[in-house]
Design an enzyme around this catalytic site. Structure first.
Site, short mmCIF file in Angstrom:
data_model
loop_
_atom_site.label_atom_id
_atom_site.label_comp_id
_atom_site.label_asym_id
_atom_site.label_seq_id
_atom_site.Cartn_x
_atom_site.Cartn_y
_atom_site.Cartn_z
N VAL A 145 0.84 -1.19 0.00
CA VAL A 145 0.00 0.00 0.00
C VAL A 145 0.88 1.25 0.00
CG1 VAL A 145 -1.75 1.28 1.29
CG2 VAL A 145 -1.77 -1.21 1.32
N CYS A 146 0.55 2.20 -0.89
CA CYS A 146 1.22 3.50 -0.89
C CYS A 146 0.13 4.57 -0.82
CB CYS A 146 2.11 3.67 -2.11
SG CYS A 146 1.22 3.68 -3.68
N LYS A 147 0.50 5.80 -1.05
CA LYS A 147 -0.46 6.89 -0.93
C LYS A 147 -1.54 6.83 -2.00
CE LYS A 147 -0.72 11.92 -0.56
NZ LYS A 147 0.07 13.15 -0.44
#
Length: 144
Positions: A102-104
């Site tokens: 998960v990233c932004k």
């Protein structure tokens, strides 16, 4: 407008502009090929939730710690992308478990997911749209 008329217009357009249609198809095939070649599959927020609930998927949030603390998916492990290669041992016990990176916004998770695959992790996924998509789907975030 009836479906028949629309189909006739589509066929006429395709016949008159076959070069554009061929170019569009070529670009579409290239995009699909590149996306598949670029590593792990993307998951929607809904699919990620199912994987977390049914298969105990491990969520690895690769955002910087300061950003992570503003809100993260329950149970997430924070390993910033810049430190992923140095922290693979933290994930070693999850080598055969589903892992969701998960990233932004879902744009920067690819390289970290590839690093995990190269290290022998077998079930690596990327969250499409990242935390932003998670929030827009009205799914909860833990905030410290």
């Amino acid at each position: 407008m009836s479906l028949t008329i629309m189909m006739n217009q589509f066929i006429e357009f395709s016949t008159n502009h076959w070069e554009m249609v061929a170019l569009f198809v070529a670009i579409l095939i290239t995009l699909v090929f590149v996306e598949r070649k670029n590593g792990p599959a993307g998951l929607t927020a809904s699919a990620a939730t199912t994987l977390i609930n049914n298969e105990d998927a491990v969520v690895v949030d690769i955002r910087p710690e300061k950003e992570f603390k503003t809100g993260y998916i329950t149970g997430s492990i924070n390993i910033p992308a810049t430190k992923m290669k140095d922290n693979l041992k933290r994930l070693e016990k999850h080598k055969d478990d589903p892992i969701i990176i998960v990233c932004k916004s879902g744009v920067t998770s690819g390289p970290s997911a590839k690093d995990l695959q190269k290290a022998g992790f077998t079930k690596v996924y990327k969250l499409q749209g990242g935390v932003a998509e998670w929030q827009s789907s009205n799914l909860p975030l833990v905030k410290k």
